[in-house]
Write a protein that holds these residues in place. Structure first.
Motif, PDB file in Angstrom:
ATOM      1  N   GLY A 134       0.917  -1.023   0.034  1.00  0.00           N
ATOM      2  CA  GLY A 134       0.037  -0.019   0.038  1.00  0.00           C
ATOM      3  C   GLY A 134       0.970   1.146  -0.059  1.00  0.00           C
ATOM      4  O   GLY A 134       2.055   1.144  -0.290  1.00  0.00           O
TER       5      GLY A 134
ATOM      6  N   LYS B 185      -3.557  -5.904  -0.687  1.00  0.00           N
ATOM      7  CA  LYS B 185      -2.322  -5.209  -0.423  1.00  0.00           C
ATOM      8  C   LYS B 185      -1.489  -6.672   0.220  1.00  0.00           C
ATOM      9  O   LYS B 185      -2.209  -7.458   0.564  1.00  0.00           O
ATOM     10  CB  LYS B 185      -2.577  -4.215   0.998  1.00  0.00           C
TER      11      LYS B 185
ATOM     12  N   ASN C 208      -7.025   0.766   2.473  1.00  0.00           N
ATOM     13  CA  ASN C 208      -5.707   1.057   3.026  1.00  0.00           C
ATOM     14  C   ASN C 208      -5.672   0.984   4.573  1.00  0.00           C
ATOM     15  O   ASN C 208      -4.573   1.341   4.985  1.00  0.00           O
ATOM     16  CB  ASN C 208      -5.690   2.604   2.921  1.00  0.00           C
TER      17      ASN C 208
END
Ligand SMILES: [Zn+2]
Length: 406
Positions: free
Chosen positions: A154, A193, A240
Motif C-alpha cells: 500500500g 495489499k 488502506n
C-alpha cells in the motif's frame, strides 16, 4: 477458516449459485460428507445440493470417496474436497522483487520463483508476470488454473500519503490493474495489499492457524500490517487499513517519503536496515546480497547491526503496544522479507509495554511470535485470495472497484 453452519448458511431464494457453491466447498474442505448432511448443515435443499455436487464433480473440485454405512436403504455417497482439482497463481510485487507461486487448492506450493526487478513500471512487471505464469502453467501437474492473485504494497490511491519509490509502487492503480493483468494472463485476477494477503496465508497454514483474531506485521520493503478480526481481514473503506509503517513513532525523527517525520518504517523495515548497512559500509549501494550480509553480521554480533536492532526493537515495542491496545489481537506475528534469524533477534530484543490489554494470565498464544510461512508468505496469500473466492463464503477476495465485502 473453519466452516460454521450457523454463521454461513446458503440460501436458495436470495443468494446466487456461486455463493452456494462456495458454501458447499467450504464445508467439504474440513470434512467428507454425504449430500443430505451437506444440505442440512448449509441450510440448502437436497435437490440444490445434488445439482451442485454433480456440477462440482464434473469440474473435478470434489471426489467421491465411497459410501457411508446406512441403517437402511441405499448407503449415501461420501464426497470430499479435491485440492488437486485446480490450481491458483499468486504474485507479489515489491519495488525490487517479483515473486510467483503456483499452489493447489489446499494452498500447497507446486512451483515458486523470485525474479529481481530492475524497474517497477507496471507494463514491464506485468509482462514479467505473464512470462513466469506461462512457464509455471506449462509445467503444472494440475491443468486447470482458477485465477491469479496479485498483491502489492500500500497505500492504494496516493492523495494523502505520498510515498517514495523505495517502499511503494507509484503508478500501480489497484482499480485498473486487475483488468490489465487479466488481459495479459487470460485469467481472473484478484488484487489486495501484501500485508493483508500475508496475514491470510499465515492464518491458513502458518503460526496464526486456529487464531480468529491476530495482527501480522509484514516486512516487504517497508512495513505493513494485516489485521484479521474474527476470521475476517480488516481492509478499511478504501483498502488502506494497516499502513502502520507511516505511524509516527518518533516526533521530529527521520524524514519519510510520505512527508512525515519519524515514521515507524524508517526504523523497522528491510529498507531501513539496508540504508543503515550501506551507510556503515557493510552493503553495496545496490543492496545486492542483503540477506547474506545480514546473516553474516548477525552471526558475528556486529556492533553496527546490533545498533540497528536496538533502535528497531525500541520503535517496534511501542508500535506493538499500540496495536495490542487498538485491536486486542490474540497474538502479533512478524514475517516477510527478512531472514528468520533477524526477525528472531528483533523479537528477542523487544521490551513490550507492561501497560497493555495483551498482558493476560489466560493467554494461549505468545504475545509476539515469528511467522512460519516463510519468504513466500505474501505470494501464497495472493494465491489464497483466489482459493478463498472459490471456496470460502465470507472471505471473498475483493476488487477495489466493488463495495468492500461485509
Ligand atoms: Zn512515512
Amino acid at each position: 477458516m473453519s466452516f460454521q453452519p450457523q454463521q454461513i448458511a446458503g440460501n436458495n431464494a436470495e443468494k446466487t449459485k456461486a455463493h452456494n457453491r462456495r458454501v458447499v466447498l467450504g464445508y467439504l474442505q474440513t470434512r467428507a460428507a454425504g449430500r443430505a448432511e451437506i444440505a442440512k448443515a448449509a441450510g440448502l435443499s437436497t435437490q440444490t445440493v445434488s445439482n451442485l455436487m454433480a456440477e462440482l464433480e464434473t469440474e473435478g473440485l470434489v471426489l467421491r470417496t465411497g459410501r457411508r454405512a446406512a441403517a437402511r436403504g441405499q448407503p449415501p455417497v461420501v464426497y470430499a474436497f479435491n485440492p488437486a482439482g485446480a490450481a491458483a497463481l499468486g504474485f507479489e510485487v515489491r519495488p525490487d522483487m517479483l515473486t510467483m507461486v503456483l499452489t493447489d487448492l489446499g494452498g500447497t506450493a507446486l512451483a515458486s520463483e523470485h525474479h529481481r526487478l530492475a524497474q517497477t513500471d507496471p507494463d514491464f512487471v506485468l509482462a514479467q508476470m505473464a512470462r513466469l505464469a506461462q512457464k509455471a502453467i506449462a509445467r503444472s501437474p494440475i491443468a486447470r488454473i482458477l485465477g491469479a492473485g496479485l498483491v502489492i504494497p500500500g497505500p492504494f490511491g496516493l492523495e494523502g500519503l505520498s510515498t517514495d519509490d523505495a517502499t511503494a509502487l507509484p503508478g500501480w492503480d489497484p482499480a485498473t490493474l486487475p483488468a490489465r493483468a487479466e488481459l495479459l494472463l487470460g485469467l481472473p485476477v484478484h488484487i489486495d495489499k501484501d500485508a493483508t494477503a500475508a496475514a491470510l496465508a499465515e492464518g491458513m497454514s502458518g503460526a496464526a492457524q486456529g487464531l480468529p483474531t491476530y495482527a501480522f506485521l509484514y516486512f516487504g520493503s517497508g512495513l505493513g500490517l494485516g489485521i484479521v478480526a474474527q476470521g475476517h481481514p480488516l481492509r478499511g473503506a478504501f483498502g488502506n487499513a494497516g499502513e502502520v509503517g507511516h505511524v509516527i513513532i518518533h516526533p521530529n525523527g527521520r524524514a519519510c517519503g510520505c512527508g512525515n517525520a519519524g515514521c515507524l518504517e524508517q526504523y523497522v523495515s528491510r529498507l531501513s536496515v539496508q540504508r543503515h548497512l550501506v551507510a556503515k559500509g557493510h552493503l553495496a549501494p545496490d543492496t545486492s546480497g542483503t540477506d547474506a550480509t545480514l546473516l553474516r553480521l548477525l552471526d558475528t554480533q556486529n556492533p553496527d547491526l546490533i545498533e540497528w536492532l536496538d533502535t528497531a526493537a525500541e520503535a517496534l515495542s511501542r508500535a506493538i503496544g499500540m496495536l495490542e491496545n487498538l485491536f486486542d489481537p490474540q497474538s502479533t506475528v512478524l514475517g516477510g522479507a527478512l531472514p528468520d534469524a533477524l526477525i528472531d533477534a528483533l523479537i528477542a530484543r523487544l521490551a513490550l509495554p507492561t501497560g497493555s490489554v495483551a498482558r493476560r494470565s489466560d493467554r494461549t498464544a505468545p504475545r509476539v511470535q515469528r511467522g512460519t510461512s516463510g519468504r513466500f508468505t505474501a505470494a501464497l496469500g495472493a494465491a489464497a485470495l483466489v482459493i478463498h473466492s472459490t471456496v470460502t463464503p465470507r472471505l471473498d477476495a475483493h476488487r477495489l472497484e466493488s463495495p468492500p465485502c461485509p
